[in-house]
Design a protein around this motif. Structure first.
Motif, PDB file in Angstrom:
ATOM      1  N   GLN A   6       1.021  30.522 -11.952  1.00 46.87           N
ATOM      2  CA  GLN A   6       1.611  29.322 -11.335  1.00 46.87           C
ATOM      3  C   GLN A   6       3.051  29.144 -11.791  1.00 46.87           C
ATOM      4  O   GLN A   6       3.956  28.924 -10.987  1.00 46.87           O
ATOM      5  N   HIS A   7       3.266  29.243 -13.107  1.00 44.65           N
ATOM      6  CA  HIS A   7       4.596  28.986 -13.662  1.00 44.65           C
ATOM      7  C   HIS A   7       5.599  30.061 -13.238  1.00 44.65           C
ATOM      8  O   HIS A   7       6.705  29.749 -12.781  1.00 44.65           O
ATOM      9  N   SER A   8       5.214  31.320 -13.357  1.00 53.51           N
ATOM     10  CA  SER A   8       6.117  32.407 -12.953  1.00 53.51           C
ATOM     11  C   SER A   8       6.365  32.352 -11.452  1.00 53.51           C
ATOM     12  O   SER A   8       7.499  32.546 -10.985  1.00 53.51           O
ATOM     13  N   GLY A   9       5.310  32.077 -10.675  1.00 52.11           N
ATOM     14  CA  GLY A   9       5.450  31.951  -9.227  1.00 52.11           C
ATOM     15  C   GLY A   9       6.375  30.809  -8.848  1.00 52.11           C
ATOM     16  O   GLY A   9       7.185  30.927  -7.922  1.00 52.11           O
ATOM     17  N   GLN A  10       6.279  29.708  -9.572  1.00 46.92           N
ATOM     18  CA  GLN A  10       7.161  28.567  -9.303  1.00 46.92           C
ATOM     19  C   GLN A  10       8.619  28.950  -9.521  1.00 46.92           C
ATOM     20  O   GLN A  10       9.485  28.582  -8.731  1.00 46.92           O
ATOM     21  N   HIS A  11       8.907  29.706 -10.578  1.00 47.89           N
ATOM     22  CA  HIS A  11      10.288  30.161 -10.813  1.00 47.89           C
ATOM     23  C   HIS A  11      10.771  31.016  -9.636  1.00 47.89           C
ATOM     24  O   HIS A  11      11.903  30.855  -9.167  1.00 47.89           O
ATOM     25  N   ILE A  12       9.921  31.918  -9.182  1.00 48.94           N
ATOM     26  CA  ILE A  12      10.291  32.791  -8.059  1.00 48.94           C
ATOM     27  C   ILE A  12      10.550  31.958  -6.810  1.00 48.94           C
ATOM     28  O   ILE A  12      11.552  32.147  -6.110  1.00 48.94           O
ATOM     29  N   ILE A  13       9.650  31.029  -6.511  1.00 47.89           N
ATOM     30  CA  ILE A  13       9.797  30.184  -5.317  1.00 47.89           C
ATOM     31  C   ILE A  13      11.056  29.323  -5.423  1.00 47.89           C
ATOM     32  O   ILE A  13      11.831  29.218  -4.465  1.00 47.89           O
ATOM     33  N   SER A  14      11.285  28.702  -6.580  1.00 47.81           N
ATOM     34  CA  SER A  14      12.481  27.864  -6.751  1.00 47.81           C
ATOM     35  C   SER A  14      13.750  28.694  -6.577  1.00 47.81           C
ATOM     36  O   SER A  14      14.722  28.233  -5.968  1.00 47.81           O
ATOM     37  N   GLY A  15      13.737  29.927  -7.094  1.00 47.05           N
ATOM     38  CA  GLY A  15      14.880  30.823  -6.895  1.00 47.05           C
ATOM     39  C   GLY A  15      15.069  31.156  -5.423  1.00 47.05           C
ATOM     40  O   GLY A  15      16.201  31.193  -4.920  1.00 47.05           O
ATOM     41  N   ALA A  16      13.964  31.396  -4.708  1.00 49.00           N
ATOM     42  CA  ALA A  16      14.040  31.712  -3.277  1.00 49.00           C
ATOM     43  C   ALA A  16      14.514  30.499  -2.481  1.00 49.00           C
ATOM     44  O   ALA A  16      15.304  30.637  -1.539  1.00 49.00           O
ATOM     45  N   LEU A  17      14.046  29.303  -2.847  1.00 49.24           N
ATOM     46  CA  LEU A  17      14.509  28.077  -2.172  1.00 49.24           C
ATOM     47  C   LEU A  17      16.025  27.950  -2.310  1.00 49.24           C
ATOM     48  O   LEU A  17      16.724  27.612  -1.356  1.00 49.24           O
ATOM     49  N   TRP A  18      16.535  28.227  -3.494  1.00 52.66           N
ATOM     50  CA  TRP A  18      17.975  28.141  -3.740  1.00 52.66           C
ATOM     51  C   TRP A  18      18.732  29.188  -2.936  1.00 52.66           C
ATOM     52  O   TRP A  18      19.740  28.892  -2.298  1.00 52.66           O
ATOM     53  N   LYS A  19      18.238  30.431  -2.949  1.00 53.47           N
ATOM     54  CA  LYS A  19      18.944  31.513  -2.260  1.00 53.47           C
ATOM     55  C   LYS A  19      18.927  31.337  -0.739  1.00 53.47           C
ATOM     56  O   LYS A  19      19.906  31.646  -0.074  1.00 53.47           O
ATOM     57  N   VAL A  20      17.834  30.833  -0.178  1.00 50.30           N
ATOM     58  CA  VAL A  20      17.725  30.687   1.279  1.00 50.30           C
ATOM     59  C   VAL A  20      18.540  29.509   1.800  1.00 50.30           C
ATOM     60  O   VAL A  20      19.248  29.641   2.796  1.00 50.30           O
ATOM     61  N   GLY A  21      18.458  28.364   1.148  1.00 50.42           N
ATOM     62  CA  GLY A  21      19.117  27.187   1.715  1.00 50.42           C
ATOM     63  C   GLY A  21      19.813  26.294   0.717  1.00 50.42           C
ATOM     64  O   GLY A  21      20.113  25.142   1.019  1.00 50.42           O
ATOM     65  N   LYS A  22      20.041  26.800  -0.507  1.00 52.79           N
ATOM     66  CA  LYS A  22      20.633  25.978  -1.573  1.00 52.79           C
ATOM     67  C   LYS A  22      19.786  24.727  -1.820  1.00 52.79           C
ATOM     68  O   LYS A  22      20.305  23.671  -2.180  1.00 52.79           O
ATOM     69  N   PHE A  23      18.456  24.868  -1.616  1.00 51.18           N
ATOM     70  CA  PHE A  23      17.527  23.763  -1.857  1.00 51.18           C
ATOM     71  C   PHE A  23      17.228  23.709  -3.350  1.00 51.18           C
ATOM     72  O   PHE A  23      16.712  24.668  -3.914  1.00 51.18           O
ATOM     73  N   ALA A  41      16.020  18.539  -0.532  1.00 51.26           N
ATOM     74  CA  ALA A  41      16.315  18.607   0.902  1.00 51.26           C
ATOM     75  C   ALA A  41      15.567  17.514   1.662  1.00 51.26           C
ATOM     76  O   ALA A  41      14.353  17.369   1.506  1.00 51.26           O
ATOM     77  N   PRO A  42      16.269  16.764   2.516  1.00 51.04           N
ATOM     78  CA  PRO A  42      15.572  15.779   3.334  1.00 51.04           C
ATOM     79  C   PRO A  42      14.650  16.455   4.357  1.00 51.04           C
ATOM     80  O   PRO A  42      13.663  15.873   4.790  1.00 51.04           O
ATOM     81  N   GLU A  43      14.977  17.701   4.689  1.00 51.38           N
ATOM     82  CA  GLU A  43      14.169  18.457   5.655  1.00 51.38           C
ATOM     83  C   GLU A  43      14.398  19.951   5.427  1.00 51.38           C
ATOM     84  O   GLU A  43      15.503  20.380   5.126  1.00 51.38           O
ATOM     85  N   ILE A  44      13.331  20.726   5.579  1.00 53.47           N
ATOM     86  CA  ILE A  44      13.411  22.185   5.545  1.00 53.47           C
ATOM     87  C   ILE A  44      12.732  22.679   6.812  1.00 53.47           C
ATOM     88  O   ILE A  44      11.587  22.297   7.101  1.00 53.47           O
ATOM     89  N   SER A  45      13.422  23.476   7.590  1.00 48.76           N
ATOM     90  CA  SER A  45      12.846  23.966   8.845  1.00 48.76           C
ATOM     91  C   SER A  45      11.710  24.941   8.565  1.00 48.76           C
ATOM     92  O   SER A  45      11.651  25.565   7.503  1.00 48.76           O
ATOM     93  N   MET A 123       3.845  20.994   3.958  1.00 44.91           N
ATOM     94  CA  MET A 123       5.163  20.457   3.643  1.00 44.91           C
ATOM     95  C   MET A 123       5.155  18.992   4.062  1.00 44.91           C
ATOM     96  O   MET A 123       4.615  18.654   5.120  1.00 44.91           O
ATOM     97  N   GLU A 124       5.740  18.124   3.231  1.00 43.43           N
ATOM     98  CA  GLU A 124       5.782  16.701   3.556  1.00 43.43           C
ATOM     99  C   GLU A 124       7.063  16.079   3.024  1.00 43.43           C
ATOM    100  O   GLU A 124       7.702  16.623   2.123  1.00 43.43           O
ATOM    101  N   LYS A 125       7.411  14.935   3.603  1.00 39.71           N
ATOM    102  CA  LYS A 125       8.581  14.191   3.126  1.00 39.71           C
ATOM    103  C   LYS A 125       8.106  13.172   2.094  1.00 39.71           C
ATOM    104  O   LYS A 125       7.065  12.538   2.272  1.00 39.71           O
ATOM    105  N   ILE A 126       8.893  13.066   1.016  1.00 36.49           N
ATOM    106  CA  ILE A 126       8.561  12.115  -0.042  1.00 36.49           C
ATOM    107  C   ILE A 126       9.862  11.655  -0.704  1.00 36.49           C
ATOM    108  O   ILE A 126      10.682  12.483  -1.099  1.00 36.49           O
ATOM    109  N   ARG A 127      10.059  10.333  -0.755  1.00 37.95           N
ATOM    110  CA  ARG A 127      11.264   9.766  -1.379  1.00 37.95           C
ATOM    111  C   ARG A 127      12.553  10.362  -0.817  1.00 37.95           C
ATOM    112  O   ARG A 127      13.514  10.597  -1.549  1.00 37.95           O
ATOM    113  N   GLY A 128      12.579  10.692   0.465  1.00 39.69           N
ATOM    114  CA  GLY A 128      13.767  11.284   1.078  1.00 39.69           C
ATOM    115  C   GLY A 128      13.923  12.766   0.798  1.00 39.69           C
ATOM    116  O   GLY A 128      14.927  13.366   1.180  1.00 39.69           O
TER     117      GLY A 128
END
Length: 182
Positions: A6-23, A41-45, A123-128
């Motif tokens: 979970q923890h290592s996967g989260q790092h990978i996903i967070s890195g991918a979020l940043w690289k794809v959309g600066k999220f 991000a207020p929205e991710i396509s 995926m859901e919206k929460i607190r903007g």
């Protein structure tokens, strides 16, 4: 093993979020059934989410090493950090090959391949912001098997192929609504 996936996967996903959309990742929850990552991000396509998932799984397949590097606040800026480090004094960085680098004191796997698989399931919206629910590692494989069993059972029950399952279900739903209307 589950926690480290979970923890290592989260790092990978967070890195991918940043690289794809600066999220930016603003919070993470690693629960007993799934892991959620809240972004700024207020929205991710759907298209960007698919790119994030594909990039994360490619990094897993690439079998990159996860290694801890000890440094300090005077030297930390020499590293390609994904986000600024709020700590002072001695700092432990987690590096995923040349893909990601972030301050972290948690437990990790030795390489990305041990994460095995990541899959965004909602995926859901929460607190903007946008919060994404992920199945990571062995949990993703169990989730896939459970869903595959459900689909196989529905195909048998409805007497149709997988590519026609939604159409069959829609037709039955419309038929039921028509009967209720009558």
């Amino acid at each position: 093993r589950d926690y480290m996936q979970q923890h290592s996967g989260q790092h990978i996903i967070s890195g991918a979020l940043w690289k794809v959309g600066k999220f930016k990742t603003v919070s993470v929850h690693m629960g007993a059934e799934y892991t959620t990552i809240e972004t700024d991000a207020p929205e991710i396509s759907d298209g960007d989410l698919l790119k994030v998932e594909e990039l994360a799984n490619r990094i897993i397949e690439d079998d990159l090493p996860l290694r801890a590097v000890l440094t300090n606040d005077a030297e930390v800026n020499k590293y390609p950090l994904r986000k600024p480090c709020p700590r002072h004094g001695d700092i432990r960085l987690m590096m995923i090959g040349g893909f990601d680098c972030v301050a972290c004191g948690g437990m990790h796997l030795e390489s990305t391949r041990h994460v095995r698989l990541v899959r965004a399931v909602s995926m859901e919206k929460i607190r903007g912001n946008t919060r994404i629910t992920w199945m990571i590692g062995d949990r993703a494989l169990v989730d896939y098997r459970e869903k595959d069993t459900i689909v196989m059972d529905l195909k048998l029950s409805l007497g149709t192929r997988g590519d026609r399952l939604k159409g069959k279900a829609d037709a039955l739903q419309n038929e039921l609504l028509e009967h209720k209307r009558k």
